[in-house]
Enzyme design. Sequence first.
Site, PDB file in Angstrom:
ATOM      1  N   ARG A 180       1.978  99.916  10.029  1.00  0.00           N
ATOM      2  CA  ARG A 180       2.911  99.608   8.949  1.00  0.00           C
ATOM      3  C   ARG A 180       2.904 100.646   7.838  1.00  0.00           C
ATOM      4  O   ARG A 180       3.837 100.713   7.045  1.00  0.00           O
ATOM      5  CB  ARG A 180       2.581  98.237   8.322  1.00  0.00           C
ATOM      6  CG  ARG A 180       2.877  97.069   9.235  1.00  0.00           C
ATOM      7  CD  ARG A 180       2.473  95.729   8.602  1.00  0.00           C
ATOM      8  NE  ARG A 180       2.774  94.649   9.514  1.00  0.00           N
ATOM      9  CZ  ARG A 180       3.950  94.037   9.591  1.00  0.00           C
ATOM     10  NH1 ARG A 180       4.931  94.392   8.780  1.00  0.00           N
ATOM     11  NH2 ARG A 180       4.148  93.069  10.453  1.00  0.00           N
ATOM     12  N   SER A 190       7.276  80.427  -0.755  1.00  0.00           N
ATOM     13  CA  SER A 190       7.806  80.855   0.538  1.00  0.00           C
ATOM     14  C   SER A 190       6.687  80.956   1.567  1.00  0.00           C
ATOM     15  O   SER A 190       6.825  80.498   2.712  1.00  0.00           O
ATOM     16  CB  SER A 190       8.524  82.199   0.402  1.00  0.00           C
ATOM     17  OG  SER A 190       9.746  82.046  -0.270  1.00  0.00           O
ATOM     18  N   CYS A 217      11.623  79.789  -1.150  1.00  0.00           N
ATOM     19  CA  CYS A 217      11.877  79.665  -2.586  1.00  0.00           C
ATOM     20  C   CYS A 217      12.717  80.859  -3.018  1.00  0.00           C
ATOM     21  O   CYS A 217      12.394  81.999  -2.693  1.00  0.00           O
ATOM     22  CB  CYS A 217      10.560  79.633  -3.361  1.00  0.00           C
ATOM     23  SG  CYS A 217      10.757  79.542  -5.159  1.00  0.00           S
ATOM     24  N   ASP A 218      13.787  80.596  -3.750  1.00  0.00           N
ATOM     25  CA  ASP A 218      14.701  81.657  -4.187  1.00  0.00           C
ATOM     26  C   ASP A 218      14.645  81.903  -5.691  1.00  0.00           C
ATOM     27  O   ASP A 218      15.455  82.673  -6.211  1.00  0.00           O
ATOM     28  CB  ASP A 218      16.147  81.293  -3.819  1.00  0.00           C
ATOM     29  CG  ASP A 218      16.403  81.343  -2.329  1.00  0.00           C
ATOM     30  OD1 ASP A 218      15.863  82.237  -1.671  1.00  0.00           O
ATOM     31  OD2 ASP A 218      17.156  80.485  -1.825  1.00  0.00           O
ATOM     32  N   LYS A 252      -0.156  77.267   7.744  1.00  0.00           N
ATOM     33  CA  LYS A 252      -0.112  76.263   8.801  1.00  0.00           C
ATOM     34  C   LYS A 252      -0.849  74.967   8.463  1.00  0.00           C
ATOM     35  O   LYS A 252      -0.570  73.928   9.058  1.00  0.00           O
ATOM     36  CB  LYS A 252      -0.689  76.852  10.091  1.00  0.00           C
ATOM     37  CG  LYS A 252       0.122  78.011  10.651  1.00  0.00           C
ATOM     38  CD  LYS A 252      -0.501  78.557  11.927  1.00  0.00           C
ATOM     39  CE  LYS A 252       0.325  79.710  12.474  1.00  0.00           C
ATOM     40  NZ  LYS A 252      -0.261  80.281  13.718  1.00  0.00           N
ATOM     41  N   CYS A 278       8.530  82.017 -11.836  1.00  0.00           N
ATOM     42  CA  CYS A 278       7.767  81.628 -10.649  1.00  0.00           C
ATOM     43  C   CYS A 278       6.992  80.337 -10.903  1.00  0.00           C
ATOM     44  O   CYS A 278       6.164  80.271 -11.817  1.00  0.00           O
ATOM     45  CB  CYS A 278       6.801  82.742 -10.241  1.00  0.00           C
ATOM     46  SG  CYS A 278       5.849  82.318  -8.760  1.00  0.00           S
ATOM     47  N   ASP A 305      13.075  92.661  10.388  1.00  0.00           N
ATOM     48  CA  ASP A 305      11.757  92.513   9.760  1.00  0.00           C
ATOM     49  C   ASP A 305      10.702  91.821  10.607  1.00  0.00           C
ATOM     50  O   ASP A 305       9.621  91.504  10.105  1.00  0.00           O
ATOM     51  CB  ASP A 305      11.890  91.823   8.396  1.00  0.00           C
ATOM     52  CG  ASP A 305      12.342  90.372   8.506  1.00  0.00           C
ATOM     53  OD1 ASP A 305      12.465  89.860   9.625  1.00  0.00           O
ATOM     54  OD2 ASP A 305      12.555  89.746   7.455  1.00  0.00           O
ATOM     55  N   LEU A 351      18.203  93.300   5.354  1.00  0.00           N
ATOM     56  CA  LEU A 351      17.976  94.712   5.653  1.00  0.00           C
ATOM     57  C   LEU A 351      17.672  94.944   7.126  1.00  0.00           C
ATOM     58  O   LEU A 351      17.014  94.122   7.776  1.00  0.00           O
ATOM     59  CB  LEU A 351      16.801  95.249   4.824  1.00  0.00           C
ATOM     60  CG  LEU A 351      16.936  95.181   3.304  1.00  0.00           C
ATOM     61  CD1 LEU A 351      15.639  95.656   2.655  1.00  0.00           C
ATOM     62  CD2 LEU A 351      18.123  96.005   2.826  1.00  0.00           C
ATOM     63  N   LEU A 394      13.943  93.681  -2.939  1.00  0.00           N
ATOM     64  CA  LEU A 394      14.949  94.690  -3.224  1.00  0.00           C
ATOM     65  C   LEU A 394      16.030  94.130  -4.142  1.00  0.00           C
ATOM     66  O   LEU A 394      16.482  92.996  -3.967  1.00  0.00           O
ATOM     67  CB  LEU A 394      15.591  95.185  -1.924  1.00  0.00           C
ATOM     68  CG  LEU A 394      16.392  96.483  -2.085  1.00  0.00           C
ATOM     69  CD1 LEU A 394      15.452  97.682  -2.124  1.00  0.00           C
ATOM     70  CD2 LEU A 394      17.408  96.636  -0.960  1.00  0.00           C
TER      71      LEU A 394
END
Length: 373
Positions: free
Chosen positions: A59, A216, A241-242, A223, A198, A134, A169, A158
Amino acid sequence: MTSGELSNRVRALARDAGFDAVRITRADAPWEAGERLRAFVEAGHHGSMGWMEETLDRRVHPTAMWAEARSAVVVGLNYGPEHNPLVDLAHTDRAVISVYARNRDYHDLLKKRLKQMARAFHGETGEGVKVFVDTAPLMEKPLAARSGLGWQGKHTNLVSRDWGSWLFLGVMLTEAELVPDTAETDHCGSCRACLDICPTDAFPAPYKLDARRCISYLTIEHKGPIPVEFRAAMGNRIYGCDDCLAVCPWNKFAARTEETAFHARAELEAPLLGALSRLDDAGFRALFTASPVKRIGRDRFVRNVLIALGNDTGPDALEAVLARLDDDSALVRGAAVWALSRLDQARFQAEREVRLAAETDSDVCAEWNADPC
Protein backbone atom coordinates in the site's frame (compact mmCIF):
# COMPACT_ATOMS: atom_id res chain seq x y z
CA MET A 1 0.90 9.00 -29.98
CA THR A 2 2.72 11.67 -28.03
CA SER A 3 2.29 11.92 -24.25
CA GLY A 4 -0.07 14.84 -24.76
CA GLU A 5 -2.16 12.92 -27.28
CA LEU A 6 -2.31 9.88 -25.00
CA SER A 7 -3.41 12.09 -22.11
CA ASN A 8 -6.15 13.75 -24.12
CA ARG A 9 -7.34 10.39 -25.36
CA VAL A 10 -7.61 8.83 -21.92
CA ARG A 11 -9.59 11.83 -20.70
CA ALA A 12 -12.01 11.41 -23.58
CA LEU A 13 -12.36 7.70 -22.83
CA ALA A 14 -13.09 8.47 -19.18
CA ARG A 15 -15.87 10.83 -20.19
CA ASP A 16 -17.22 8.24 -22.64
CA ALA A 17 -17.32 5.70 -19.80
CA GLY A 18 -19.51 8.06 -17.77
CA PHE A 19 -17.10 9.49 -15.21
CA ASP A 20 -17.73 12.99 -13.89
CA ALA A 21 -14.07 13.87 -13.29
CA VAL A 22 -10.69 12.67 -14.52
CA ARG A 23 -7.14 13.77 -13.67
CA ILE A 24 -3.65 12.37 -14.24
CA THR A 25 -0.60 12.08 -12.00
CA ARG A 26 2.70 10.24 -11.93
CA ALA A 27 2.50 6.78 -10.38
CA ASP A 28 6.25 6.45 -9.90
CA ALA A 29 7.04 9.76 -8.17
CA PRO A 30 8.06 9.89 -4.50
CA TRP A 31 5.36 10.73 -1.98
CA GLU A 32 4.80 10.95 1.77
CA ALA A 33 1.47 9.14 1.91
CA GLY A 34 3.12 5.78 2.50
CA GLU A 35 4.86 6.94 5.65
CA ARG A 36 1.63 8.46 6.96
CA LEU A 37 -0.10 5.14 6.42
CA ARG A 38 2.71 3.28 8.16
CA ALA A 39 2.42 5.62 11.16
CA PHE A 40 -1.36 5.10 11.19
CA VAL A 41 -0.93 1.33 11.42
CA GLU A 42 1.94 1.47 13.92
CA ALA A 43 -0.24 3.60 16.21
CA GLY A 44 -2.92 0.92 16.10
CA HIS A 45 -5.43 3.36 14.60
CA HIS A 46 -6.53 0.73 12.07
CA GLY A 47 -8.20 -1.25 14.86
CA SER A 48 -9.15 -4.81 13.91
CA MET A 49 -8.59 -4.23 10.18
CA GLY A 50 -5.69 -6.65 10.10
CA TRP A 51 -5.63 -6.64 6.31
CA MET A 52 -4.21 -3.12 6.42
CA GLU A 53 -1.17 -4.35 8.32
CA GLU A 54 -0.87 -7.48 6.18
CA THR A 55 -0.87 -5.51 2.93
CA LEU A 56 1.03 -2.48 4.23
CA ASP A 57 4.11 -2.99 2.07
CA ARG A 58 1.91 -3.11 -1.03
CA ARG A 59 0.00 0.00 0.00
CA VAL A 60 2.85 2.39 0.70
CA HIS A 61 3.41 3.26 -2.98
CA PRO A 62 1.53 2.65 -6.25
CA THR A 63 4.54 0.97 -7.85
CA ALA A 64 4.56 -1.56 -5.02
CA MET A 65 1.39 -2.88 -6.67
CA TRP A 66 2.90 -2.79 -10.16
CA ALA A 67 6.53 -1.88 -10.69
CA GLU A 68 6.00 -0.94 -14.35
CA ALA A 69 3.33 1.69 -13.61
CA ARG A 70 4.34 5.15 -14.77
CA SER A 71 1.08 7.12 -14.70
CA ALA A 72 -2.15 7.03 -12.71
CA VAL A 73 -5.47 8.12 -14.21
CA VAL A 74 -7.78 9.01 -11.32
CA VAL A 75 -11.50 9.15 -12.05
CA GLY A 76 -14.40 10.38 -9.95
CA LEU A 77 -18.12 9.65 -10.00
CA ASN A 78 -20.48 11.98 -8.19
CA TYR A 79 -22.84 10.38 -5.66
CA GLY A 80 -24.22 13.57 -4.16
CA PRO A 81 -27.44 13.04 -2.15
CA GLU A 82 -30.77 14.76 -2.70
CA HIS A 83 -30.58 16.44 0.72
CA ASN A 84 -28.10 16.90 3.54
CA PRO A 85 -28.05 13.61 5.49
CA LEU A 86 -27.57 15.46 8.78
CA VAL A 87 -31.30 16.23 8.85
CA ASP A 88 -32.06 12.49 9.06
CA LEU A 89 -30.46 12.24 12.50
CA ALA A 90 -33.41 14.02 14.12
CA HIS A 91 -35.81 11.13 13.40
CA THR A 92 -34.64 8.78 16.13
CA ASP A 93 -37.14 6.02 15.30
CA ARG A 94 -35.68 5.72 11.80
CA ALA A 95 -32.36 4.37 10.63
CA VAL A 96 -29.65 6.45 8.99
CA ILE A 97 -27.65 4.55 6.39
CA SER A 98 -24.61 6.25 4.87
CA VAL A 99 -25.41 7.99 1.60
CA TYR A 100 -23.10 5.77 -0.43
CA ALA A 101 -24.93 2.59 0.65
CA ARG A 102 -28.55 3.51 -0.03
CA ASN A 103 -28.67 1.78 -3.39
CA ARG A 104 -26.29 -0.22 -5.62
CA ASP A 105 -22.77 -1.19 -4.60
CA TYR A 106 -20.53 1.43 -6.17
CA HIS A 107 -17.61 -0.99 -6.50
CA ASP A 108 -19.42 -2.90 -9.23
CA LEU A 109 -20.38 0.17 -11.24
CA LEU A 110 -16.99 1.87 -10.99
CA LYS A 111 -15.04 -1.25 -11.87
CA LYS A 112 -17.23 -1.92 -14.89
CA ARG A 113 -16.63 1.60 -16.21
CA LEU A 114 -12.93 1.50 -15.40
CA LYS A 115 -12.57 -1.74 -17.33
CA GLN A 116 -14.41 -0.20 -20.27
CA MET A 117 -12.01 2.75 -20.25
CA ALA A 118 -8.93 0.55 -19.78
CA ARG A 119 -9.84 -1.89 -22.55
CA ALA A 120 -10.38 0.95 -24.99
CA PHE A 121 -7.11 2.65 -24.01
CA HIS A 122 -5.11 -0.57 -24.27
CA GLY A 123 -6.78 -1.48 -27.54
CA GLU A 124 -5.93 1.85 -29.13
CA THR A 125 -2.43 2.30 -27.70
CA GLY A 126 -1.12 -1.11 -26.72
CA GLU A 127 -0.05 0.32 -23.35
CA GLY A 128 -0.36 -1.92 -20.28
CA VAL A 129 -3.12 -1.05 -17.81
CA LYS A 130 -4.52 -2.19 -14.43
CA VAL A 131 -7.67 -0.88 -12.73
CA PHE A 132 -8.44 -0.45 -9.04
CA VAL A 133 -11.39 0.44 -6.87
CA ASP A 134 -10.92 0.64 -3.10
CA THR A 135 -11.00 -3.10 -2.45
CA ALA A 136 -7.39 -3.31 -3.70
CA PRO A 137 -4.33 -2.21 -1.67
CA LEU A 138 -3.90 1.11 -3.46
CA MET A 139 -4.16 4.54 -1.83
CA GLU A 140 -6.67 6.33 -4.06
CA LYS A 141 -7.13 9.48 -1.99
CA PRO A 142 -3.47 10.61 -2.02
CA LEU A 143 -3.33 9.87 -5.75
CA ALA A 144 -6.51 11.90 -6.28
CA ALA A 145 -5.04 14.83 -4.35
CA ARG A 146 -1.79 14.71 -6.30
CA SER A 147 -3.73 14.52 -9.58
CA GLY A 148 -5.64 17.71 -8.78
CA LEU A 149 -9.02 16.03 -8.33
CA GLY A 150 -9.29 17.47 -4.82
CA TRP A 151 -7.40 17.55 -1.53
CA GLN A 152 -7.51 15.46 1.61
CA GLY A 153 -9.29 17.52 4.20
CA LYS A 154 -8.77 17.55 7.94
CA HIS A 155 -11.08 14.52 8.15
CA THR A 156 -8.66 12.68 5.79
CA ASN A 157 -11.32 12.32 3.08
CA LEU A 158 -11.13 13.90 -0.36
CA VAL A 159 -12.75 17.30 -0.86
CA SER A 160 -13.41 18.69 -4.33
CA ARG A 161 -14.04 22.29 -5.27
CA ASP A 162 -16.43 21.00 -7.93
CA TRP A 163 -18.20 18.13 -6.16
CA GLY A 164 -17.74 18.75 -2.46
CA SER A 165 -17.49 15.55 -0.42
CA TRP A 166 -19.38 13.21 -2.70
CA LEU A 167 -16.99 11.52 -5.13
CA PHE A 168 -16.39 7.82 -5.60
CA LEU A 169 -12.81 7.24 -6.74
CA GLY A 170 -11.22 4.77 -9.11
CA VAL A 171 -7.71 4.47 -10.57
CA MET A 172 -6.22 3.14 -13.77
CA LEU A 173 -2.49 2.57 -13.60
CA THR A 174 -0.68 2.43 -16.91
CA GLU A 175 2.80 1.98 -18.33
CA ALA A 176 2.13 4.98 -20.58
CA GLU A 177 3.97 8.23 -20.00
CA LEU A 178 1.11 10.69 -19.58
CA VAL A 179 1.20 14.43 -18.89
CA PRO A 180 0.41 14.94 -15.19
CA ASP A 181 -2.06 17.54 -13.97
CA THR A 182 -1.20 20.01 -11.22
CA ALA A 183 -1.81 18.82 -7.68
CA GLU A 184 -4.61 20.51 -5.74
CA THR A 185 -3.75 22.73 -2.78
CA ASP A 186 -5.39 22.46 0.62
CA HIS A 187 -8.37 24.80 0.94
CA CYS A 188 -9.50 23.88 4.46
CA GLY A 189 -7.97 26.99 5.99
CA SER A 190 -8.92 27.47 9.65
CA CYS A 191 -12.19 25.53 9.31
CA ARG A 192 -12.72 22.76 11.89
CA ALA A 193 -16.31 21.83 11.09
CA CYS A 194 -15.53 18.20 10.22
CA LEU A 195 -13.45 17.71 13.37
CA ASP A 196 -15.90 19.37 15.73
CA ILE A 197 -19.00 17.54 14.51
CA CYS A 198 -17.59 14.03 14.99
CA PRO A 199 -19.84 12.30 17.57
CA THR A 200 -17.05 10.09 18.91
CA ASP A 201 -14.00 12.41 18.69
CA ALA A 202 -12.34 10.14 16.15
CA PHE A 203 -9.79 12.76 15.06
CA PRO A 204 -6.85 13.03 17.48
CA ALA A 205 -5.54 15.93 15.37
CA PRO A 206 -6.34 17.55 12.02
CA TYR A 207 -5.57 15.18 9.13
CA LYS A 208 -5.38 12.19 11.51
CA LEU A 209 -8.07 9.58 12.09
CA ASP A 210 -8.32 6.94 14.80
CA ALA A 211 -10.58 4.41 13.08
CA ARG A 212 -11.24 2.64 16.37
CA ARG A 213 -13.43 5.58 17.39
CA CYS A 214 -15.09 6.12 14.00
CA ILE A 215 -18.76 5.14 13.63
CA SER A 216 -18.15 3.97 10.07
CA TYR A 217 -15.53 1.54 11.36
CA LEU A 218 -17.62 0.48 14.34
CA THR A 219 -20.77 -0.25 12.34
CA ILE A 220 -19.09 -1.84 9.30
CA GLU A 221 -15.62 -3.23 10.03
CA HIS A 222 -15.86 -4.07 13.73
CA LYS A 223 -17.17 -7.62 14.19
CA GLY A 224 -17.71 -7.88 17.94
CA PRO A 225 -19.80 -5.94 20.46
CA ILE A 226 -19.50 -2.20 19.97
CA PRO A 227 -17.59 -0.62 22.89
CA VAL A 228 -20.03 0.83 25.43
CA GLU A 229 -18.44 4.28 25.32
CA PHE A 230 -19.54 4.79 21.70
CA ARG A 231 -23.05 3.35 21.74
CA ALA A 232 -24.99 6.43 22.77
CA ALA A 233 -22.96 8.58 20.36
CA MET A 234 -24.01 6.33 17.48
CA GLY A 235 -27.55 7.69 17.71
CA ASN A 236 -29.54 6.17 14.85
CA ARG A 237 -26.57 5.64 12.51
CA ILE A 238 -26.71 1.93 11.66
CA TYR A 239 -24.33 1.73 8.70
CA GLY A 240 -21.56 4.26 8.33
CA CYS A 241 -21.52 7.93 9.24
CA ASP A 242 -21.57 10.97 6.95
CA ASP A 243 -21.32 13.75 9.54
CA CYS A 244 -17.79 14.93 8.72
CA LEU A 245 -18.55 14.81 5.00
CA ALA A 246 -21.97 16.44 5.17
CA VAL A 247 -20.89 19.42 7.28
CA CYS A 248 -18.12 20.51 4.90
CA PRO A 249 -18.70 24.07 3.56
CA TRP A 250 -17.40 23.00 0.14
CA ASN A 251 -20.62 21.06 -0.37
CA LYS A 252 -22.15 24.34 -1.52
CA PHE A 253 -20.83 23.29 -4.93
CA ALA A 254 -22.19 19.74 -4.68
CA ALA A 255 -25.07 18.54 -6.83
CA ARG A 256 -27.33 15.53 -6.69
CA THR A 257 -25.91 12.66 -8.69
CA GLU A 258 -27.43 11.97 -12.08
CA GLU A 259 -26.56 8.29 -11.74
CA THR A 260 -29.85 6.56 -10.86
CA ALA A 261 -27.96 3.58 -9.38
CA PHE A 262 -26.90 5.94 -6.57
CA HIS A 263 -30.32 7.48 -5.93
CA ALA A 264 -31.61 6.28 -2.59
CA ARG A 265 -34.01 3.37 -2.76
CA ALA A 266 -37.26 4.26 -1.02
CA GLU A 267 -36.95 1.34 1.41
CA LEU A 268 -33.41 2.41 2.43
CA GLU A 269 -34.11 6.09 2.96
CA ALA A 270 -34.97 6.51 6.65
CA PRO A 271 -36.45 3.01 7.22
CA LEU A 272 -38.11 2.29 10.57
CA LEU A 273 -35.74 0.77 13.11
CA GLY A 274 -38.40 -1.59 14.40
CA ALA A 275 -38.93 -3.13 10.98
CA LEU A 276 -35.20 -3.61 10.44
CA SER A 277 -34.79 -5.30 13.82
CA ARG A 278 -37.17 -8.05 12.72
CA LEU A 279 -35.06 -9.10 9.72
CA ASP A 280 -33.93 -12.71 9.65
CA ASP A 281 -31.03 -13.78 7.44
CA ALA A 282 -33.19 -14.36 4.36
CA GLY A 283 -34.99 -11.05 4.80
CA PHE A 284 -31.69 -9.22 5.27
CA ARG A 285 -30.23 -10.72 2.10
CA ALA A 286 -33.34 -9.91 0.11
CA LEU A 287 -33.45 -6.29 1.29
CA PHE A 288 -29.76 -5.65 0.63
CA THR A 289 -29.25 -7.53 -2.62
CA ALA A 290 -26.54 -5.73 -4.65
CA SER A 291 -25.98 -3.32 -1.74
CA PRO A 292 -22.66 -2.82 0.10
CA VAL A 293 -24.59 -3.31 3.35
CA LYS A 294 -24.95 -7.00 2.55
CA ARG A 295 -21.29 -7.73 3.24
CA ILE A 296 -21.53 -7.15 7.01
CA GLY A 297 -24.15 -9.87 7.42
CA ARG A 298 -27.45 -9.94 9.25
CA ASP A 299 -26.13 -10.27 12.82
CA ARG A 300 -23.80 -7.27 12.72
CA PHE A 301 -26.50 -5.25 11.00
CA VAL A 302 -29.17 -6.06 13.60
CA ARG A 303 -26.58 -5.38 16.33
CA ASN A 304 -26.33 -1.85 14.95
CA VAL A 305 -30.10 -1.50 14.72
CA LEU A 306 -30.51 -2.49 18.38
CA ILE A 307 -27.95 0.09 19.48
CA ALA A 308 -30.02 2.67 17.62
CA LEU A 309 -33.21 1.41 19.26
CA GLY A 310 -31.54 1.85 22.63
CA ASN A 311 -31.02 5.49 21.70
CA ASP A 312 -34.63 5.92 20.54
CA THR A 313 -37.19 7.64 22.73
CA GLY A 314 -40.20 6.53 20.68
CA PRO A 315 -42.98 4.31 22.06
CA ASP A 316 -42.29 1.32 19.80
CA ALA A 317 -38.62 0.79 20.63
CA LEU A 318 -39.21 -1.35 23.72
CA GLU A 319 -41.31 -3.96 21.92
CA ALA A 320 -38.74 -4.27 19.12
CA VAL A 321 -35.90 -4.74 21.62
CA LEU A 322 -37.76 -7.33 23.71
CA ALA A 323 -38.31 -9.44 20.60
CA ARG A 324 -34.56 -9.83 20.09
CA LEU A 325 -33.64 -10.93 23.62
CA ASP A 326 -33.84 -14.60 22.57
CA ASP A 327 -32.22 -14.16 19.15
CA ASP A 328 -30.06 -17.02 17.89
CA SER A 329 -27.05 -14.67 17.70
CA ALA A 330 -25.20 -13.89 20.91
CA LEU A 331 -24.04 -10.64 19.33
CA VAL A 332 -27.64 -9.58 18.74
CA ARG A 333 -28.79 -10.73 22.21
CA GLY A 334 -26.03 -8.70 23.86
CA ALA A 335 -27.02 -5.56 21.97
CA ALA A 336 -30.66 -6.16 22.91
CA VAL A 337 -29.79 -6.40 26.61
CA TRP A 338 -27.93 -3.08 26.44
CA ALA A 339 -30.78 -1.43 24.52
CA LEU A 340 -33.29 -2.67 27.10
CA SER A 341 -31.22 -1.22 29.94
CA ARG A 342 -31.12 2.14 28.14
CA LEU A 343 -34.87 2.15 27.56
CA ASP A 344 -35.54 1.17 31.18
CA GLN A 345 -33.36 4.05 32.36
CA ALA A 346 -35.19 6.46 30.09
CA ARG A 347 -38.57 5.18 31.29
CA PHE A 348 -37.50 5.46 34.93
CA GLN A 349 -36.33 9.03 34.36
CA ALA A 350 -39.59 9.94 32.65
CA GLU A 351 -41.65 8.45 35.48
CA ARG A 352 -39.49 10.26 38.04
CA GLU A 353 -40.08 13.59 36.29
CA VAL A 354 -43.82 12.95 36.26
CA ARG A 355 -43.77 12.20 40.02
CA LEU A 356 -41.70 15.29 40.73
CA ALA A 357 -44.07 17.41 38.71
CA ALA A 358 -47.06 16.00 40.59
CA GLU A 359 -45.41 16.68 43.94
CA THR A 360 -44.48 20.24 43.02
CA ASP A 361 -47.29 22.58 43.95
CA SER A 362 -47.45 26.27 44.69
CA ASP A 363 -47.21 25.82 48.47
CA VAL A 364 -44.02 23.80 48.25
CA CYS A 365 -42.50 26.21 45.77
CA ALA A 366 -43.35 29.13 48.02
CA GLU A 367 -41.72 27.39 50.98
CA TRP A 368 -38.52 26.80 49.01
CA ASN A 369 -38.70 30.25 47.45
CA ALA A 370 -38.32 28.76 43.96
CA ASP A 371 -40.34 29.03 40.78
CA PRO A 372 -40.64 26.31 39.90
CA CYS A 373 -38.98 24.46 42.76
